[in-house]
Design a protein around this motif. Structure first.
Motif, PDB file in Angstrom:
ATOM      1  N   GLN A  99       1.595  -4.505   2.555  1.00 35.56           N
ATOM      2  CA  GLN A  99       2.075  -5.848   2.250  1.00 35.56           C
ATOM      3  C   GLN A  99       3.053  -6.319   3.324  1.00 35.56           C
ATOM      4  O   GLN A  99       2.996  -7.479   3.761  1.00 35.56           O
ATOM      5  CB  GLN A  99       2.750  -5.852   0.882  1.00 35.56           C
ATOM      6  CG  GLN A  99       1.791  -5.593  -0.273  1.00 35.56           C
ATOM      7  CD  GLN A  99       2.499  -5.384  -1.595  1.00 35.56           C
ATOM      8  OE1 GLN A  99       3.632  -4.885  -1.640  1.00 35.56           O
ATOM      9  NE2 GLN A  99       1.851  -5.751  -2.681  1.00 35.56           N
ATOM     10  N   SER A 137      -3.765  -2.665  -5.189  1.00 38.58           N
ATOM     11  CA  SER A 137      -2.793  -2.436  -4.110  1.00 38.58           C
ATOM     12  C   SER A 137      -1.911  -3.650  -3.844  1.00 38.58           C
ATOM     13  O   SER A 137      -1.094  -3.628  -2.928  1.00 38.58           O
ATOM     14  CB  SER A 137      -3.524  -2.047  -2.821  1.00 38.58           C
ATOM     15  OG  SER A 137      -4.391  -3.091  -2.402  1.00 38.58           O
ATOM     16  N   GLY A 138      -2.079  -4.704  -4.616  1.00 35.27           N
ATOM     17  CA  GLY A 138      -1.230  -5.878  -4.435  1.00 35.27           C
ATOM     18  C   GLY A 138      -1.560  -6.696  -3.203  1.00 35.27           C
ATOM     19  O   GLY A 138      -0.658  -7.208  -2.528  1.00 35.27           O
ATOM     20  N   SER A 163      -2.754  -9.643  -2.993  1.00 36.96           N
ATOM     21  CA  SER A 163      -2.392 -11.059  -3.078  1.00 36.96           C
ATOM     22  C   SER A 163      -0.953 -11.314  -2.629  1.00 36.96           C
ATOM     23  O   SER A 163      -0.651 -12.363  -2.048  1.00 36.96           O
ATOM     24  CB  SER A 163      -2.595 -11.585  -4.508  1.00 36.96           C
ATOM     25  OG  SER A 163      -1.782 -10.889  -5.425  1.00 36.96           O
ATOM     26  N   LEU A 164      -0.046 -10.367  -2.861  1.00 37.44           N
ATOM     27  CA  LEU A 164       1.327 -10.558  -2.414  1.00 37.44           C
ATOM     28  C   LEU A 164       1.426 -10.624  -0.894  1.00 37.44           C
ATOM     29  O   LEU A 164       2.346 -11.234  -0.355  1.00 37.44           O
ATOM     30  CB  LEU A 164       2.219  -9.430  -2.926  1.00 37.44           C
ATOM     31  CG  LEU A 164       2.839  -9.592  -4.318  1.00 37.44           C
ATOM     32  CD1 LEU A 164       3.727  -8.402  -4.633  1.00 37.44           C
ATOM     33  CD2 LEU A 164       3.615 -10.894  -4.443  1.00 37.44           C
ATOM     34  N   GLU A 209      -0.266 -15.238 -12.243  1.00 38.71           N
ATOM     35  CA  GLU A 209       0.734 -14.533 -11.444  1.00 38.71           C
ATOM     36  C   GLU A 209       1.709 -15.513 -10.792  1.00 38.71           C
ATOM     37  O   GLU A 209       2.914 -15.269 -10.764  1.00 38.71           O
ATOM     38  CB  GLU A 209       0.040 -13.686 -10.368  1.00 38.71           C
ATOM     39  CG  GLU A 209      -0.722 -12.499 -10.909  1.00 38.71           C
ATOM     40  CD  GLU A 209       0.180 -11.558 -11.685  1.00 38.71           C
ATOM     41  OE1 GLU A 209       1.171 -11.071 -11.112  1.00 38.71           O
ATOM     42  OE2 GLU A 209      -0.096 -11.323 -12.883  1.00 38.71           O
TER      43      GLU A 209
END
Length: 362
Positions: free
Chosen positions: A96, A117-118, A120-121, A158
């Motif tokens: 990220q 794994s996130g 989108s962040l 989110e």
């Protein structure tokens, strides 16, 4: 909840749904298909394993202190409850942080990391940072394109957590809207009249916005002049003829929005091919560059960095062997996460490759 029982019920329901479409008159073929389906051809047995954790990167507060992110990001990106309670700012994963740094450098990038794994962040944080620095209410600054409305719906939830909770009602620091076929004509008219900072849509609707007339959607294009971010989620879905259509759509969108400094971002859990990682990066960069019509450098293809979930132990150490034997004989299992990670049996399982596999996982 018994997760295995839940899995069996899901498989049973889905199996009944699949079989409702199948009518096979030849008895031998029918029997073979039945055996294969009952043997788990379409739904493999549940897998229980210890996965490595994703490697931690810089803390959010460090990125703010470095000047890489706007200070308001510390308030936005943290766990938030509906009652307004919130935890500390997020501890970001390494991949990220790499995405955030790529965006700060103005580079196109692709994240190809595992589910959960996130990913989108890695693009939401840079987009929010950009809006905070430039100022909200200055037109559409990012368009996020999803292959399915369900993914856009999930992302809306989110964003609401990040940008609504902790702020006065109706006064989020960054505004966003979903613009798909799900919205009513009245809602779409509202968005056209007052475009928000971030637009979530699908590739079909984006095509319509750029090409159809009589819906006042040219106002969305006007509001997107100088667009900074264009994100294609689930990049691997754009293949063949559909991939060619989306590639042309990206080019038309860039031209229509006069996006001379556009940052193209792609995400996928399944883009990587075989071979050493540098070879995978080069191949993914080639495909993504062709899709975007803009260069993606191989070193901007970002993969996951993993670390052990459990404590590493010397399997030949006599004291460890004694502790492992005692643990197995006890017949009990830890109920707290930290105890589970420190358990000698957990360490042995993660350190020991399955039968028939080398230590490298081959």
């Amino acid at each position: 909840m018994d997760v295995f029982d839940f899995r069996n019920r899901v498989v049973e329901d889905y199996g009944a749904y699949v079989r409702s479409f199948i009518t096979i008159r030849d008895e031998r073929v029918h029997q073979k298909v039945k055996e294969e389906m009952e043997g788990g051809f379409l739904w493999p047995a549940p897998l229980v394993q210890l996965n490595p954790s994703f490697q931690d990167g810089d803390r959010l507060k460090n990125l703010v202190a470095e000047g890489l992110l706007h200070p308001e990001c510390l308030k936005i990106f943290r766990a938030k409850q509906e009652d307004g309670a919130s935890g500390p700012p997020f501890q970001l994963y390494q991949h990220q942080v790499e995405g955030i740094r790529a965006a700060a450098a103005g580079d196109n990038y692709v994240l190809t990391t595992g589910t959960g794994s996130g990913k989108s962040l890695a693009y939401i944080v840079p987009i929010v940072d950009h809006v905070m620095r430039r100022g909200s209410g200055r037109g559409i600054q990012a368009i996020i394109v999803y292959p399915m409305n369900a993914l856009a719906n999930s992302q809306i939830g989110e964003l609401e957590k990040f940008l609504h909770r902790g702020y006065p009602e109706g006064q989020p620091p960054v505004t966003f809207a979903r613009y798909t076929g799900q919205e009513s004509a009245e809602r779409r008219a509202e968005i056209i009249k007052d475009p928000l900072d971030i637009l979530l849509t699908n590739y079909v609707m984006l095509e319509l916005v750029l090409t159809r007339f009589g819906h006042n959607e040219e106002q969305l294009v006007s509001a997107s002049q100088g667009l900074r971010f264009l994100v294609l989620d689930e990049l691997h879905t754009y293949r063949g003829r559909q991939g060619a259509d989306v590639a042309m759509l990206v080019r038309r969108a860039r031209r229509a929005c006069r996006a001379d400094r556009l940052i193209h971002i792609g995400t996928s859990a399944t883009l990587s091919s075989g071979g050493p990682w540098p070879q995978q990066q080069a191949e993914v960069a080639r495909v993504a560059s062709g899709l975007f019509g803009a260069e993606v450098k191989p070193d901007r293809v970002i993969g996951e960095t993993l670390r052990r979930a459990t404590k590493e132990a010397d399997l030949t150490d006599p004291s460890f062997r004694v502790a492992l034997a005692d643990r197995v004989r006890s017949g009990t299992a830890p109920s707290v996460l930290q105890d589970f990670l420190a358990d000698p049996l957990s360490s042995w399982i993660e350190s020991t490759p399955p039968i028939g596999c080398s230590a490298s996982g081959a």
